[in-house]
Design a protein around this motif. Structure first.
Motif, PDB file in Angstrom:
ATOM      1  N   PRO A  39       0.828  -1.220   0.000  1.00  0.00           N
ATOM      2  CA  PRO A  39       0.000   0.000   0.000  1.00  0.00           C
ATOM      3  C   PRO A  39       0.857   1.263   0.000  1.00  0.00           C
ATOM      4  O   PRO A  39       1.993   1.259   0.482  1.00  0.00           O
ATOM      5  CB  PRO A  39      -0.796  -0.131   1.303  1.00  0.00           C
ATOM      6  CG  PRO A  39       0.056  -0.980   2.186  1.00  0.00           C
ATOM      7  CD  PRO A  39       0.753  -1.952   1.271  1.00  0.00           C
ATOM      8  N   ARG A  40       0.316   2.327  -0.584  1.00  0.00           N
ATOM      9  CA  ARG A  40       0.962   3.636  -0.567  1.00  0.00           C
ATOM     10  C   ARG A  40      -0.084   4.678  -0.215  1.00  0.00           C
ATOM     11  O   ARG A  40      -1.266   4.522  -0.537  1.00  0.00           O
ATOM     12  CB  ARG A  40       1.565   3.965  -1.944  1.00  0.00           C
ATOM     13  CG  ARG A  40       2.833   3.236  -2.253  1.00  0.00           C
ATOM     14  CD  ARG A  40       3.376   3.546  -3.633  1.00  0.00           C
ATOM     15  NE  ARG A  40       3.256   4.942  -4.039  1.00  0.00           N
ATOM     16  CZ  ARG A  40       3.917   5.478  -5.054  1.00  0.00           C
ATOM     17  NH1 ARG A  40       4.765   4.728  -5.748  1.00  0.00           N
ATOM     18  NH2 ARG A  40       3.751   6.741  -5.378  1.00  0.00           N
ATOM     19  N   ASP A  41       0.350   5.753   0.432  1.00  0.00           N
ATOM     20  CA  ASP A  41      -0.580   6.796   0.855  1.00  0.00           C
ATOM     21  C   ASP A  41      -1.266   7.470  -0.330  1.00  0.00           C
ATOM     22  O   ASP A  41      -2.401   7.959  -0.208  1.00  0.00           O
ATOM     23  CB  ASP A  41       0.158   7.856   1.685  1.00  0.00           C
ATOM     24  CG  ASP A  41       0.614   7.309   3.030  1.00  0.00           C
ATOM     25  OD1 ASP A  41       0.037   6.297   3.479  1.00  0.00           O
ATOM     26  OD2 ASP A  41       1.546   7.891   3.616  1.00  0.00           O
ATOM     27  N   ASP A  42      -0.567   7.524  -1.490  1.00  0.00           N
ATOM     28  CA  ASP A  42      -1.118   8.237  -2.643  1.00  0.00           C
ATOM     29  C   ASP A  42      -1.756   7.320  -3.687  1.00  0.00           C
ATOM     30  O   ASP A  42      -2.194   7.779  -4.731  1.00  0.00           O
ATOM     31  CB  ASP A  42      -0.033   9.095  -3.306  1.00  0.00           C
ATOM     32  CG  ASP A  42       1.206   8.276  -3.682  1.00  0.00           C
ATOM     33  OD1 ASP A  42       1.257   7.074  -3.345  1.00  0.00           O
ATOM     34  OD2 ASP A  42       2.121   8.848  -4.306  1.00  0.00           O
ATOM     35  N   LEU A  43      -1.829   6.018  -3.413  1.00  0.00           N
ATOM     36  CA  LEU A  43      -2.419   5.070  -4.362  1.00  0.00           C
ATOM     37  C   LEU A  43      -3.483   4.227  -3.674  1.00  0.00           C
ATOM     38  O   LEU A  43      -3.379   3.910  -2.488  1.00  0.00           O
ATOM     39  CB  LEU A  43      -1.357   4.136  -4.949  1.00  0.00           C
ATOM     40  CG  LEU A  43      -0.260   4.742  -5.823  1.00  0.00           C
ATOM     41  CD1 LEU A  43       0.677   3.647  -6.295  1.00  0.00           C
ATOM     42  CD2 LEU A  43      -0.853   5.480  -7.006  1.00  0.00           C
ATOM     43  N   ALA A  44      -4.502   3.845  -4.443  1.00  0.00           N
ATOM     44  CA  ALA A  44      -5.510   2.889  -3.979  1.00  0.00           C
ATOM     45  C   ALA A  44      -5.411   1.641  -4.842  1.00  0.00           C
ATOM     46  O   ALA A  44      -5.254   1.737  -6.062  1.00  0.00           O
ATOM     47  CB  ALA A  44      -6.905   3.492  -4.079  1.00  0.00           C
ATOM     48  N   ILE A  45      -5.486   0.484  -4.224  1.00  0.00           N
ATOM     49  CA  ILE A  45      -5.430  -0.795  -4.939  1.00  0.00           C
ATOM     50  C   ILE A  45      -6.727  -1.528  -4.667  1.00  0.00           C
ATOM     51  O   ILE A  45      -7.067  -1.796  -3.504  1.00  0.00           O
ATOM     52  CB  ILE A  45      -4.220  -1.622  -4.482  1.00  0.00           C
ATOM     53  CG1 ILE A  45      -2.921  -0.902  -4.850  1.00  0.00           C
ATOM     54  CG2 ILE A  45      -4.249  -3.011  -5.118  1.00  0.00           C
ATOM     55  CD1 ILE A  45      -1.677  -1.515  -4.247  1.00  0.00           C
ATOM     56  N   ARG A  46      -7.465  -1.820  -5.742  1.00  0.00           N
ATOM     57  CA  ARG A  46      -8.794  -2.395  -5.591  1.00  0.00           C
ATOM     58  C   ARG A  46      -8.972  -3.602  -6.533  1.00  0.00           C
ATOM     59  O   ARG A  46      -8.445  -3.604  -7.662  1.00  0.00           O
ATOM     60  CB  ARG A  46      -9.876  -1.363  -5.927  1.00  0.00           C
ATOM     61  CG  ARG A  46      -9.877  -0.136  -5.017  1.00  0.00           C
ATOM     62  CD  ARG A  46     -10.392  -0.487  -3.637  1.00  0.00           C
ATOM     63  NE  ARG A  46     -10.480   0.713  -2.792  1.00  0.00           N
ATOM     64  CZ  ARG A  46      -9.514   1.096  -1.970  1.00  0.00           C
ATOM     65  NH1 ARG A  46      -8.394   0.396  -1.880  1.00  0.00           N
ATOM     66  NH2 ARG A  46      -9.663   2.189  -1.221  1.00  0.00           N
ATOM     67  N   PRO A  47      -9.750  -4.599  -6.107  1.00  0.00           N
ATOM     68  CA  PRO A  47     -10.077  -5.708  -7.016  1.00  0.00           C
ATOM     69  C   PRO A  47     -11.107  -5.279  -8.045  1.00  0.00           C
ATOM     70  O   PRO A  47     -11.873  -4.320  -7.830  1.00  0.00           O
ATOM     71  CB  PRO A  47     -10.649  -6.767  -6.067  1.00  0.00           C
ATOM     72  CG  PRO A  47     -11.201  -5.985  -4.921  1.00  0.00           C
ATOM     73  CD  PRO A  47     -10.308  -4.788  -4.756  1.00  0.00           C
ATOM     74  N   LEU A  48     -11.143  -5.986  -9.178  1.00  0.00           N
ATOM     75  CA  LEU A  48     -12.132  -5.746 -10.218  1.00  0.00           C
ATOM     76  C   LEU A  48     -13.305  -6.711 -10.044  1.00  0.00           C
ATOM     77  O   LEU A  48     -13.117  -7.863  -9.619  1.00  0.00           O
ATOM     78  CB  LEU A  48     -11.513  -5.955 -11.601  1.00  0.00           C
ATOM     79  CG  LEU A  48     -10.537  -4.881 -12.084  1.00  0.00           C
ATOM     80  CD1 LEU A  48      -9.761  -5.385 -13.298  1.00  0.00           C
ATOM     81  CD2 LEU A  48     -11.281  -3.604 -12.427  1.00  0.00           C
ATOM     82  N   ARG A  49     -14.481  -6.257 -10.378  1.00  0.00           N
ATOM     83  CA  ARG A  49     -15.660  -7.102 -10.306  1.00  0.00           C
ATOM     84  C   ARG A  49     -15.477  -8.343 -11.181  1.00  0.00           C
ATOM     85  O   ARG A  49     -15.105  -8.254 -12.347  1.00  0.00           O
ATOM     86  CB  ARG A  49     -16.884  -6.322 -10.779  1.00  0.00           C
ATOM     87  CG  ARG A  49     -18.183  -7.101 -10.812  1.00  0.00           C
ATOM     88  CD  ARG A  49     -18.775  -7.240  -9.424  1.00  0.00           C
ATOM     89  NE  ARG A  49     -19.125  -5.923  -8.885  1.00  0.00           N
ATOM     90  CZ  ARG A  49     -19.433  -5.707  -7.611  1.00  0.00           C
ATOM     91  NH1 ARG A  49     -19.425  -6.710  -6.746  1.00  0.00           N
ATOM     92  NH2 ARG A  49     -19.743  -4.477  -7.199  1.00  0.00           N
ATOM     93  N   ASP A  50     -15.682  -9.516 -10.613  1.00  0.00           N
ATOM     94  CA  ASP A  50     -15.600 -10.812 -11.307  1.00  0.00           C
ATOM     95  C   ASP A  50     -14.189 -11.168 -11.768  1.00  0.00           C
ATOM     96  O   ASP A  50     -14.014 -12.146 -12.502  1.00  0.00           O
ATOM     97  CB  ASP A  50     -16.556 -10.874 -12.504  1.00  0.00           C
ATOM     98  CG  ASP A  50     -18.012 -10.697 -12.091  1.00  0.00           C
ATOM     99  OD1 ASP A  50     -18.367 -11.157 -10.979  1.00  0.00           O
ATOM    100  OD2 ASP A  50     -18.784 -10.092 -12.853  1.00  0.00           O
ATOM    101  N   ASP A  51     -13.192 -10.400 -11.384  1.00  0.00           N
ATOM    102  CA  ASP A  51     -11.791 -10.734 -11.629  1.00  0.00           C
ATOM    103  C   ASP A  51     -11.494 -11.107 -13.085  1.00  0.00           C
ATOM    104  O   ASP A  51     -11.018 -12.204 -13.374  1.00  0.00           O
ATOM    105  CB  ASP A  51     -11.363 -11.896 -10.713  1.00  0.00           C
ATOM    106  CG  ASP A  51     -11.751 -11.651  -9.269  1.00  0.00           C
ATOM    107  OD1 ASP A  51     -11.387 -10.587  -8.740  1.00  0.00           O
ATOM    108  OD2 ASP A  51     -12.444 -12.508  -8.681  1.00  0.00           O
ATOM    109  N   PRO A  52     -11.746 -10.206 -14.023  1.00  0.00           N
ATOM    110  CA  PRO A  52     -11.523 -10.539 -15.437  1.00  0.00           C
ATOM    111  C   PRO A  52     -10.054 -10.661 -15.819  1.00  0.00           C
ATOM    112  O   PRO A  52      -9.721 -11.358 -16.788  1.00  0.00           O
ATOM    113  CB  PRO A  52     -12.171  -9.367 -16.176  1.00  0.00           C
ATOM    114  CG  PRO A  52     -12.089  -8.218 -15.209  1.00  0.00           C
ATOM    115  CD  PRO A  52     -12.277  -8.832 -13.855  1.00  0.00           C
ATOM    116  N   LEU A  53      -9.172  -9.981 -15.083  1.00  0.00           N
ATOM    117  CA  LEU A  53      -7.739 -10.056 -15.360  1.00  0.00           C
ATOM    118  C   LEU A  53      -7.091 -11.007 -14.361  1.00  0.00           C
ATOM    119  O   LEU A  53      -7.305 -10.887 -13.152  1.00  0.00           O
ATOM    120  CB  LEU A  53      -7.083  -8.677 -15.238  1.00  0.00           C
ATOM    121  CG  LEU A  53      -7.510  -7.619 -16.244  1.00  0.00           C
ATOM    122  CD1 LEU A  53      -6.929  -6.264 -15.851  1.00  0.00           C
ATOM    123  CD2 LEU A  53      -7.036  -7.994 -17.647  1.00  0.00           C
ATOM    124  N   ALA A  54      -6.295 -11.939 -14.860  1.00  0.00           N
ATOM    125  CA  ALA A  54      -5.665 -12.898 -13.953  1.00  0.00           C
ATOM    126  C   ALA A  54      -4.388 -13.450 -14.579  1.00  0.00           C
ATOM    127  O   ALA A  54      -4.177 -13.373 -15.794  1.00  0.00           O
ATOM    128  CB  ALA A  54      -6.624 -14.041 -13.621  1.00  0.00           C
TER     129      ALA A  54
END
Length: 329
Positions: free
Chosen positions: A251-266
């Motif tokens: 994690p970084r204070d200036d970035l957000a990391i989020r999952p994608l709906r239904d995980d299309p990229l893997a």
């Protein structure tokens, strides 16, 4: 100009890849450098070896003849290097040469290996190209390679390598600025990113094609730009772009990391190795291969990295992943 093995290797790569761009990636060089090299080879021979077309490069009749003669020479030199390297290993003592694409599991893996194999000289070689690492393993210059394979874009694996699956399907999350509207949600829709620039590293095998395929299937066509991910982070932080990222990302204070709906990229996380007895094998383990020897430590290190990442741990919990219940070493 006298032709050297590196020139013959370049000609074989162009013939196999069917394009200067793909061949340059396989050889770990820029396309302009490979184009210049090919031009010099053709000038030296006084004839064209490949015809340049919109769809790629095709060998001329002379090109086919030259490549057919070049292949056994290139293979013979690769075998000579592998044999010499193996002989040097025997003289120099126990060594373990690891190759890897970027992964948060590396630190924990190396820590475990050094603890398990005291006295073994363990080295690490990093590369963004999984294909380049696999060719280096096949050539005998690495013992194992930990790589990722983009879903829908299978790697070209040299013959004779052993393969072990570390993670059969790892979802790719999205990295965005903290003030991106989608960052307020625990799960992001692809449609929420349709107007964003997506920054991708074209030297990562399969990623460009894999992301384009997923976006096309979702019916969106955002602008895609080339860039390495180290440079991309600063652009993402100020809202200029978004990018796919590993779910184990710090994690970084200036970035957000989020999952994608239904995980299309893997991706699929894989360990490749050459057959052979592992360095540091104890009595009774003489038949254990290098890959088998180091696999457990890698799997434990990956689990450690996965559980340390808060958003990924939540994803693992929602999806009832067996990683939550595996026993760590």
């Amino acid at each position: 100009m006298e032709l050297e093995v590196r020139h013959l290797r370049a000609l074989c790569a162009i013939a196999d890849a069917g394009s200067l761009h793909k061949a340059a990636r396989q050889l770990g060089m820029s396309q302009p450098a490979l184009t210049t090299q090919l031009r010099r080879i053709e000038n030296s021979l006084g004839a064209e070896l490949f015809t340049r077309e919109r769809s790629g490069c095709r060998p001329t009749s002379l090109g086919r003849s030259v490549v057919s003669r070049a292949r056994p020479l290139v293979s013979g030199m690769a075998a000579l290097v592998a044999e010499a390297t193996s002989a040097a290993d025997l003289v120099g003592g126990e060594r373990l040469r690891i190759g890897s694409t970027a992964s948060r599991a590396l630190v924990g893996w190396l820590r475990r290996l050094r603890r398990r194999m005291p006295g073994t000289d363990i080295s690490l070689h990093m590369d963004v190209s999984a294909g380049a690492l696999l060719r280096t393993v096949a050539a005998g210059r690495l013992d194992v390679a930990f790589v990722h394979e983009v879903e829908g874009c299978p790697l070209k694996v040299p013959d004779g390598l052993e393969r072990r699956v570390v993670v059969d399907r790892e979802p790719q999350f999205i990295s965005m600025s903290r003030d991106h509207p989608a960052a307020a949600r625990p799960v992001v829709e692809l449609a929420d990113l349709a107007q964003d620039r997506w920054i991708l590293d074209p030297t990562v095998d399969g990623e460009w094609d894999g992301v384009r395929r997923v976006l096309s299937a979702a019916g969106i066509d955002p602008p895609l730009v080339h860039g390495d991910y180290q440079t991309a982070a600063s652009l993402i932080a100020v809202g200029e772009a978004v990018a796919p990222c590993q779910p184990t990302s710090d994690p970084r204070d200036d970035l957000a990391i989020r999952p994608l709906r239904d995980d299309p990229l893997a991706v699929r996380l894989l360990l490749f190795s050459r057959p052979g007895v592992a360095p540091g094998a104890r009595v009774g383990e003489a038949e254990e291969s290098v890959g088998a020897r180091v696999f457990g430590d890698l799997a434990d290190a990956y689990r450690e990295a996965a559980l340390r990442a808060v958003d990924y741990r939540l994803w693992l919990t929602r999806n009832k992943s067996p990683l939550l219940h595996a026993e760590a070493a």
